[in-house]
Scaffold this motif. Structure first.
Motif, PDB file in Angstrom:
ATOM      1  N   LEU A   1      27.650  86.489   8.195  1.00  0.00           N
ATOM      2  CA  LEU A   1      28.054  86.935   6.867  1.00  0.00           C
ATOM      3  C   LEU A   1      27.628  85.955   5.776  1.00  0.00           C
ATOM      4  O   LEU A   1      26.948  86.340   4.816  1.00  0.00           O
ATOM      5  CB  LEU A   1      29.572  87.136   6.827  1.00  0.00           C
ATOM      6  N   THR A   2      28.015  84.694   5.891  1.00  0.00           N
ATOM      7  CA  THR A   2      27.667  83.727   4.844  1.00  0.00           C
ATOM      8  C   THR A   2      26.168  83.475   4.806  1.00  0.00           C
ATOM      9  O   THR A   2      25.591  83.271   3.731  1.00  0.00           O
ATOM     10  CB  THR A   2      28.417  82.402   5.049  1.00  0.00           C
ATOM     11  N   GLY A   3      25.521  83.481   5.986  1.00  0.00           N
ATOM     12  CA  GLY A   3      24.078  83.287   6.017  1.00  0.00           C
ATOM     13  C   GLY A   3      23.336  84.367   5.249  1.00  0.00           C
ATOM     14  O   GLY A   3      22.450  84.083   4.431  1.00  0.00           O
ATOM     15  N   TYR A   4      23.713  85.623   5.481  1.00  0.00           N
ATOM     16  CA  TYR A   4      23.060  86.738   4.779  1.00  0.00           C
ATOM     17  C   TYR A   4      23.415  86.752   3.297  1.00  0.00           C
ATOM     18  O   TYR A   4      22.562  87.051   2.444  1.00  0.00           O
ATOM     19  CB  TYR A   4      23.438  88.067   5.428  1.00  0.00           C
TER      20      TYR A   4
ATOM     21  N   ASN B   1      13.458  95.540   3.989  1.00  0.00           N
ATOM     22  CA  ASN B   1      14.302  94.478   3.456  1.00  0.00           C
ATOM     23  C   ASN B   1      15.369  94.137   4.492  1.00  0.00           C
ATOM     24  O   ASN B   1      16.486  94.647   4.450  1.00  0.00           O
ATOM     25  CB  ASN B   1      14.963  94.895   2.138  1.00  0.00           C
ATOM     26  N   PRO B   2      15.026  93.268   5.444  1.00  0.00           N
ATOM     27  CA  PRO B   2      15.965  92.965   6.531  1.00  0.00           C
ATOM     28  C   PRO B   2      17.243  92.284   6.057  1.00  0.00           C
ATOM     29  O   PRO B   2      18.265  92.343   6.741  1.00  0.00           O
ATOM     30  CB  PRO B   2      15.153  92.039   7.441  1.00  0.00           C
ATOM     31  N   ILE B   3      17.207  91.639   4.873  1.00  0.00           N
ATOM     32  CA  ILE B   3      18.414  90.979   4.366  1.00  0.00           C
ATOM     33  C   ILE B   3      19.433  92.028   3.931  1.00  0.00           C
ATOM     34  O   ILE B   3      20.611  91.946   4.279  1.00  0.00           O
ATOM     35  CB  ILE B   3      18.054  90.021   3.218  1.00  0.00           C
ATOM     36  N   CYS B   4      18.964  93.004   3.175  1.00  0.00           N
ATOM     37  CA  CYS B   4      19.872  94.096   2.777  1.00  0.00           C
ATOM     38  C   CYS B   4      20.373  94.863   3.997  1.00  0.00           C
ATOM     39  O   CYS B   4      21.549  95.251   4.065  1.00  0.00           O
ATOM     40  CB  CYS B   4      19.154  95.052   1.823  1.00  0.00           C
ATOM     41  N   GLU B   5      19.490  95.079   4.975  1.00  0.00           N
ATOM     42  CA  GLU B   5      19.886  95.781   6.190  1.00  0.00           C
ATOM     43  C   GLU B   5      20.927  94.969   6.965  1.00  0.00           C
ATOM     44  O   GLU B   5      21.891  95.521   7.514  1.00  0.00           O
ATOM     45  CB  GLU B   5      18.663  96.044   7.063  1.00  0.00           C
ATOM     46  N   GLY B   6      20.739  93.657   7.010  1.00  0.00           N
ATOM     47  CA  GLY B   6      21.694  92.795   7.698  1.00  0.00           C
ATOM     48  C   GLY B   6      23.056  92.815   7.039  1.00  0.00           C
ATOM     49  O   GLY B   6      24.088  92.873   7.719  1.00  0.00           O
ATOM     50  N   LEU B   7      23.066  92.770   5.707  1.00  0.00           N
ATOM     51  CA  LEU B   7      24.337  92.818   4.986  1.00  0.00           C
ATOM     52  C   LEU B   7      25.034  94.157   5.202  1.00  0.00           C
ATOM     53  O   LEU B   7      26.253  94.212   5.399  1.00  0.00           O
ATOM     54  CB  LEU B   7      24.095  92.583   3.491  1.00  0.00           C
ATOM     55  N   ALA B   8      24.259  95.240   5.170  1.00  0.00           N
ATOM     56  CA  ALA B   8      24.842  96.564   5.390  1.00  0.00           C
ATOM     57  C   ALA B   8      25.442  96.652   6.793  1.00  0.00           C
ATOM     58  O   ALA B   8      26.518  97.234   6.991  1.00  0.00           O
ATOM     59  CB  ALA B   8      23.775  97.635   5.196  1.00  0.00           C
TER      60      ALA B   8
ATOM     61  N   LEU C   1      26.631  94.158   8.594  1.00  0.00           N
ATOM     62  CA  LEU C   1      27.840  93.340   8.656  1.00  0.00           C
ATOM     63  C   LEU C   1      29.002  94.012   7.932  1.00  0.00           C
ATOM     64  O   LEU C   1      30.162  93.864   8.325  1.00  0.00           O
ATOM     65  CB  LEU C   1      27.569  91.961   8.041  1.00  0.00           C
ATOM     66  N   ARG C   2      28.704  94.754   6.875  1.00  0.00           N
ATOM     67  CA  ARG C   2      29.774  95.396   6.106  1.00  0.00           C
ATOM     68  C   ARG C   2      30.369  96.587   6.840  1.00  0.00           C
ATOM     69  O   ARG C   2      31.455  97.059   6.483  1.00  0.00           O
ATOM     70  CB  ARG C   2      29.241  95.821   4.738  1.00  0.00           C
ATOM     71  N   LYS C   3      29.680  97.083   7.863  1.00  0.00           N
ATOM     72  CA  LYS C   3      30.249  98.170   8.660  1.00  0.00           C
ATOM     73  C   LYS C   3      31.417  97.669   9.497  1.00  0.00           C
ATOM     74  O   LYS C   3      32.316  98.429   9.845  1.00  0.00           O
ATOM     75  CB  LYS C   3      29.171  98.775   9.569  1.00  0.00           C
ATOM     76  N   ASN C   4      31.358  96.400   9.850  1.00  0.00           N
ATOM     77  CA  ASN C   4      32.445  95.784  10.617  1.00  0.00           C
ATOM     78  C   ASN C   4      32.956  94.567   9.856  1.00  0.00           C
ATOM     79  O   ASN C   4      32.809  93.430  10.309  1.00  0.00           O
ATOM     80  CB  ASN C   4      31.939  95.368  12.004  1.00  0.00           C
ATOM     81  N   PRO C   5      33.526  94.801   8.672  1.00  0.00           N
ATOM     82  CA  PRO C   5      33.899  93.670   7.826  1.00  0.00           C
ATOM     83  C   PRO C   5      35.115  92.926   8.339  1.00  0.00           C
ATOM     84  O   PRO C   5      35.952  93.490   9.038  1.00  0.00           O
ATOM     85  CB  PRO C   5      34.194  94.332   6.470  1.00  0.00           C
ATOM     86  N   ARG C   6      35.192  91.672   8.000  1.00  0.00           N
ATOM     87  CA  ARG C   6      36.425  90.894   8.190  1.00  0.00           C
ATOM     88  C   ARG C   6      37.031  90.771   6.797  1.00  0.00           C
ATOM     89  O   ARG C   6      36.676  89.863   6.043  1.00  0.00           O
ATOM     90  CB  ARG C   6      36.109  89.527   8.796  1.00  0.00           C
ATOM     91  N   PRO C   7      37.914  91.691   6.426  1.00  0.00           N
ATOM     92  CA  PRO C   7      38.364  91.810   5.034  1.00  0.00           C
ATOM     93  C   PRO C   7      38.851  90.501   4.426  1.00  0.00           C
ATOM     94  O   PRO C   7      38.495  90.167   3.305  1.00  0.00           O
ATOM     95  CB  PRO C   7      39.494  92.843   5.122  1.00  0.00           C
TER      96      PRO C   7
END
Length: 497
Positions: free
Chosen positions: A84-87, A231-238, A240-246
């Motif tokens: 998460l923080t890396g992306y 855009n692998p960065i946007c894909e990576g963030l998307a 991670l957001r599917k399984n967020p740690r709120p």
């Protein structure tokens, strides 16, 4: 013959159009220039320092600096995780580049597993250049490269710095990854960074230029290959957001904007003198004269220690020379106290074996030892832990305080690897406030967040500093670990630890 054959077949690509850029001059305008203008007034030639203790604040500081950039970002790290923080931080660099900011990203190739596609995408951006320090010959099954190129690949760049617009820099012990910023599900690393403005920033920028131009720093394009995603960065963030740690995500985004805090005077900078100490990047290619090593130059810069030395090192392997140095300090009347990870808290068992080998010798030499507990305390107030964190289960800060006057903050551990193999950096800061914070934390016996270690009938004993109870069994030990520690202690591998 096999080694020579593998080196020829899996040789690193040579860059034919390499251009070694240098740091841009600090712009006279922009959010950072404005935010620092009043604070910097009357402090020419000095460095403004603010400690970044809490992980979420340390992460937010990097993002807010990146979002405020108008000219340049130079980032140098040993580890950058694909979490998460890396992306989020990669995305911040990408946004800055889209605004026209020049981004230079120098990463040690040992700590960027799983990010080849993302780094290739960034490197293809007209305003971003990525370089890899001592890259691995193989991109898949990277560790197999050790089999034929061990001595080069064993030398790593452990430096960490994040410099924006030539006005501010963050350096210290934190890499980029969830565990360093308190956003992960794994154990939190107790760590320490400092935000610096003024004189030290130009020093860090010049040092970055040295590493950027070093033969061990290779342009990433030819090594990483073609881009495999739009855009692998946007894909990576998307993803991670599917399984967020709120909670983690909210905390990272609800921390104060550090640039606004500087502008409003809510973040106080202590203006003082600070010396950047850094290894020569040639260390990545082979042996360096002893007098040029960071450890030697740092001790010369510290000067004669008069009364107190309190050190914090997650990986403490003093070697015989280190024990002799501790003993010499005690003979002169200097009180020496060291905090490191306990067996139950360490994330590198072989290094703990190297520490355990010298534990009794340090205690006999008069060193007072503390070992961080794996479960330190439930939500302790941050002031309990001085200037190096609040709570956590694994120590990662690298710092020491001397005589209530000076403090070092950086990437250097008290072990052979930091001394002779890895490139390291850090700031030696003249600050009574920060130094006394470390001393007072030790005076309070680290608020019960660590085990005290002492000799009992010639053997180490661990004292619960909250209850006074004592045990001769090392916390976190079991049969397997005891055997592993003994075997590793017998092996001639200390120079690797």
């Amino acid at each position: 013959m096999t080694v020579i054959f593998c080196r020829l077949v899996f040789a690193l690509p040579k860059s034919t159009a390499r251009s070694d850029t240098v740091a841009k001059p600090a712009p006279g305008s922009g959010p950072l220039a404005v935010a620092l203008s009043e604070s910097r007034s009357g402090h020419e030639g000095l460095t403004g320092i603010a400690p970044l203790e809490e992980g979420a604040n340390a992460f937010a500081a990097r993002v807010s600096l990146a979002d405020a950039a108008i000219s340049s970002i130079d980032a140098q790290y040993y580890i950058w995780h694909n979490d998460l923080t890396g992306y989020l931080l990669l995305d911040a660099l990408q946004r800055a580049a889209d605004r026209g900011v020049r981004v230079r990203l120098l990463l040690d190739d040992n700590g960027v597993s799983g990010l080849d596609c993302e780094l290739a995408h960034l490197d293809a951006h007209p305003n971003i250049e990525v370089r890899l320090y001592n890259p691995f010959n193989l991109r898949r099954l990277k560790r197999l490269s050790y089999g034929f190129d061990f001595f080069r690949l064993n030398r790593r760049m452990h430096n960490k710095s994040f410099t924006v617009d030539g006005h501010a820099t963050i350096l210290g012990g934190r890499n980029v990854g969830d565990e360093y910023f308190g956003a992960g599900t794994s154990a939190l690393f107790v760590d320490l960074d400092v935000l610096a403005a003024g004189k030290a920033v130009s020093d860090v920028s010049a040092d970055f230029d040295r590493y950027w131009a070093a033969p061990s720093a290779h342009p990433a394009g030819a090594i990483l290959g073609k881009i495999k995603s739009e855009n692998p960065i946007c894909e990576g963030l998307a993803r991670l957001r599917k399984n967020p740690r709120p909670n983690a995500y909210r905390e990272l985004h609800e921390t104060p904007d550090i640039v606004e805090a500087l502008a409003q005077g809510d973040l106080e900078l202590e203006w003082t003198t600070a010396l950047l100490v850094s290894d020569d990047p040639v260390k990545g290619e082979g042996a360096v004269p002893r007098e040029d090593l960071l450890a030697v130059r740092l001790m010369k810069a510290v000067g004669e220690i008069q009364s107190r030395f309190d050190g914090i090192s997650p990986y403490l392997v003093p070697s015989r020379a280190g024990v002799r140095a501790f003993k010499a300090l005690k003979k002169r009347g200097v009180a020496v106290r060291m905090l490191t990870n306990s067996l139950e808290a360490t994330d590198v068992l072989p290094v703990h074996a190297g520490y355990a080998k010298y534990r009794k010798r340090m205690l006999r030499a008069g060193v007072k030892l503390f070992e961080l507990r794996s479960q330190a305390a439930p939500n302790p107030p941050s002031k309990m832990f001085g200037h190096f964190g609040s709570s956590g289960s694994s120590l990662h800060a690298k710092t020491f305080a001397v005589d209530g006057k000076r403090i070092f903050v950086g990437s250097f551990n008290f072990d052979p690897r930091s001394t002779t193999l890895n490139a390291e950096m850090g700031l030696l800061i003249n600050s009574e406030r920060m130094a006394k914070g470390i001393h007072e934390a030790f005076d309070r016996e680290l608020a019960g967040l660590a085990w005290g270690v002492e000799l009992n009938n010639g053997h180490p004993a661990w004292v619960d500093l909250k209850t006074g109870k004592k045990t001769g069994e090392e916390p976190g030990s079991n049969t397997f670990k005891r055997i592993a520690l003994a075997v590793i202690g017998w092996l001639p591998v200390e120079w690797l630890l």
